[in-house]
Design a protein around this motif. Sequence first.
Motif, PDB file in Angstrom:
ATOM      1  N   PRO A 144       0.837  -1.213   0.000  1.00 35.39           N
ATOM      2  CA  PRO A 144       0.000   0.000   0.000  1.00 35.39           C
ATOM      3  C   PRO A 144       0.864   1.252   0.000  1.00 35.39           C
ATOM      4  CG  PRO A 144      -0.887  -1.603   1.526  1.00 35.39           C
ATOM      5  CD  PRO A 144       0.429  -2.158   1.062  1.00 35.39           C
ATOM      6  N   GLY A 145       0.454   2.221  -0.805  1.00 31.65           N
ATOM      7  CA  GLY A 145       1.227   3.438  -0.968  1.00 31.65           C
ATOM      8  C   GLY A 145       2.255   3.372  -2.074  1.00 31.65           C
ATOM      9  N   GLY A 146       2.466   2.185  -2.621  1.00 30.81           N
ATOM     10  CA  GLY A 146       3.461   2.013  -3.669  1.00 30.81           C
ATOM     11  C   GLY A 146       2.947   2.384  -5.043  1.00 30.81           C
ATOM     12  N   SER A 147       3.807   2.169  -6.036  1.00 32.84           N
ATOM     13  CA  SER A 147       3.509   2.538  -7.419  1.00 32.84           C
ATOM     14  C   SER A 147       3.827   1.385  -8.358  1.00 32.84           C
ATOM     15  CB  SER A 147       4.331   3.763  -7.840  1.00 32.84           C
ATOM     16  OG  SER A 147       4.037   4.895  -7.054  1.00 32.84           O
ATOM     17  N   LEU A 148       3.113   1.368  -9.468  1.00 32.65           N
ATOM     18  CA  LEU A 148       3.390   0.445 -10.568  1.00 32.65           C
ATOM     19  C   LEU A 148       3.106   1.178 -11.867  1.00 32.65           C
ATOM     20  CD1 LEU A 148       1.728  -2.982  -9.581  1.00 32.65           C
ATOM     21  CD2 LEU A 148       4.171  -2.537  -9.825  1.00 32.65           C
ATOM     22  N   ARG A 149       3.784   0.762 -12.923  1.00 27.92           N
ATOM     23  CA  ARG A 149       3.462   1.251 -14.257  1.00 27.92           C
ATOM     24  C   ARG A 149       3.136   0.071 -15.152  1.00 27.92           C
ATOM     25  NH1 ARG A 149       6.612   4.754 -18.913  1.00 27.92           N
ATOM     26  NH2 ARG A 149       7.741   2.790 -19.221  1.00 27.92           N
ATOM     27  N   LEU A 150       1.925   0.076 -15.671  1.00 32.38           N
ATOM     28  CA  LEU A 150       1.509  -0.943 -16.611  1.00 32.38           C
ATOM     29  C   LEU A 150       1.774  -0.467 -18.036  1.00 32.38           C
ATOM     30  CD1 LEU A 150      -1.953  -1.976 -15.100  1.00 32.38           C
ATOM     31  CD2 LEU A 150       0.340  -2.805 -14.513  1.00 32.38           C
ATOM     32  N   SER A 151       2.135  -1.417 -18.881  1.00 33.31           N
ATOM     33  CA  SER A 151       2.339  -1.125 -20.300  1.00 33.31           C
ATOM     34  C   SER A 151       1.418  -1.996 -21.133  1.00 33.31           C
ATOM     35  CB  SER A 151       3.790  -1.399 -20.707  1.00 33.31           C
ATOM     36  OG  SER A 151       4.692  -0.571 -19.993  1.00 33.31           O
TER      37      SER A 151
END
Length: 116
Positions: A14-21
């Motif tokens: 929680p609080g983290g980030s991801l980048r989907l492509s």
Amino acid sequence: QVQLVESGGGLVQPGGSLRLSCAASVSGSPFSAYTMAWYRQAPGEQREQVARIYSYGTTTYGGSVKGRFTISRDNAKNTAYLQMNDLNPEDTAVYYCHARRNQEYWGQGTQVTVSS
């Protein structure tokens, strides 16, 4: 004809980030002509639209992700992205890439799990 392949999902705290492509293989119309979108579907829930980006660049967002998620596209790379920040457990779902022009196309989905 369009084929869509998502990547970038995974487990994040929680609080983290991801980048989907979303990498698109297109024939006929150029990638730039397609409206691209991200949807998600949590277990037992209906699929919901998360974000959309039109061919001319205008974006729209679902209320629950506005201010946290950003959709973008790189027409030179035939790729759409979804930057997801400040993730919370309610964002846990399978995320699908969607393309539409005269027809609509779906990717196979990528799992995003937000958990400590």
